[in-house]
Design a protein around this motif. Structure first.
Motif, short mmCIF file in Angstrom:
data_model
loop_
_atom_site.label_atom_id
_atom_site.label_comp_id
_atom_site.label_asym_id
_atom_site.label_seq_id
_atom_site.Cartn_x
_atom_site.Cartn_y
_atom_site.Cartn_z
N ILE A 18 4.44 -15.09 -8.43
CA ILE A 18 3.74 -14.04 -7.72
C ILE A 18 5.46 -14.01 -6.88
CG2 ILE A 18 3.47 -14.77 -5.26
CD1 ILE A 18 1.89 -17.08 -6.03
N GLY A 19 6.45 -14.22 -6.85
CA GLY A 19 7.51 -12.55 -6.29
C GLY A 19 7.44 -11.82 -7.30
N GLY A 20 7.60 -12.08 -9.14
CA GLY A 20 7.27 -10.40 -9.69
C GLY A 20 6.12 -9.63 -9.58
N ALA A 27 7.75 -2.24 -6.48
CA ALA A 27 7.61 -0.59 -7.05
C ALA A 27 7.21 0.44 -7.34
CB ALA A 27 8.90 -1.59 -8.22
N LEU A 28 5.69 -0.09 -7.98
CA LEU A 28 5.03 0.77 -8.88
C LEU A 28 4.17 1.69 -8.08
CD1 LEU A 28 4.42 -1.19 -12.08
CD2 LEU A 28 6.08 0.50 -12.24
N PRO A 30 4.75 3.62 -5.69
CA PRO A 30 4.89 5.75 -5.91
C PRO A 30 4.44 5.91 -6.80
CG PRO A 30 6.74 4.00 -4.80
CD PRO A 30 5.86 3.46 -5.92
N LEU A 31 4.01 5.28 -8.02
CA LEU A 31 3.97 5.92 -9.03
C LEU A 31 1.79 6.30 -9.47
CD1 LEU A 31 5.68 4.47 -12.35
CD2 LEU A 31 5.69 6.39 -11.36
N SER A 32 1.41 4.94 -8.73
CA SER A 32 -0.27 4.83 -8.27
C SER A 32 -0.56 5.89 -7.35
CB SER A 32 -0.35 2.98 -7.69
OG SER A 32 -1.65 2.95 -7.43
N VAL A 33 0.11 5.93 -6.32
CA VAL A 33 -0.05 7.02 -5.00
C VAL A 33 0.53 8.92 -5.75
CG1 VAL A 33 1.34 8.01 -3.47
CG2 VAL A 33 1.42 5.98 -3.29
N ALA A 56 12.50 6.83 -5.00
CA ALA A 56 13.93 6.57 -5.49
C ALA A 56 14.89 7.54 -6.76
CB ALA A 56 13.63 5.21 -6.14
N ALA A 57 15.36 7.78 -6.35
CA ALA A 57 16.58 8.97 -7.65
C ALA A 57 15.05 9.22 -8.78
CB ALA A 57 17.53 8.59 -7.75
#
Length: 150
Positions: A18-20, A27-28, A30-33, A56-57
């Motif tokens: 669940i945590g992962g 983390a993903l 922004p890619l979805s956006v 992120a950079a």
């Protein structure tokens, strides 16, 4: 001890899963956006840019690269639109002259010299039109990579 391991290990694995999942989703996001914004960009909205806030950079580099690509595409489309407008104007002029000469020549009886002058004007404009069309065809072939322009 064995019972604690048999009960605790699945619970720990479930919590880790669940945590992962939550970390990966976060983390993903922004890619979805980015993907959502990119699907809304069309040939008529190339001036739209991707904005995901403070990425992120690694994502910042991706967003900047994508936005640079959109800028280049927008410039290419603008150049293409100008070219099509210019080509349309260049094609319209000789056709208008040809039609005008033919209309005037046919509007009333004329001498053979006047008919000859009208036909010469029509011939000159049709040659100009043929040259223009040949140039356009050569440009299209060069753009497709079939011919190199001098």
């Amino acid at each position: 001890m064995r019972r604690a391991i048999l009960v605790g290990l699945p619970v720990v694995l479930l919590l880790a899963g669940i945590g992962g999942y939550l970390l990966a989703t976060r983390a993903l996001r922004p890619l979805s956006v980015m993907a959502h914004q990119a699907t809304g960009i069309t040939g008529s909205s190339l001036d739209t840019r991707i904005d995901i806030g403070d990425p992120a950079a690694e994502l910042r580099l991706l967003v900047e690269s994508f936005n640079d690509l959109l800028s280049r595409l927008d410039q290419s489309f603008a150049t293409m639109r100008r070219f099509v407008a210019d080509a349309s104007h260049e094609l319209r002029t000789p056709i208008s002259v040809i039609r005008g000469e033919a209309d005037v020549a046919l509007s009333q009886d004329r001498s053979s010299a006047e008919y000859r002058a009208s036909l010469e004007a029509i011939l000159d404009e049709s040659r100009r039109l043929s040259t223009l069309l040949d140039d356009l065809l050569n440009l299209a072939r060069a753009d497709a990579g079939h011919v190199k322009l001098p």
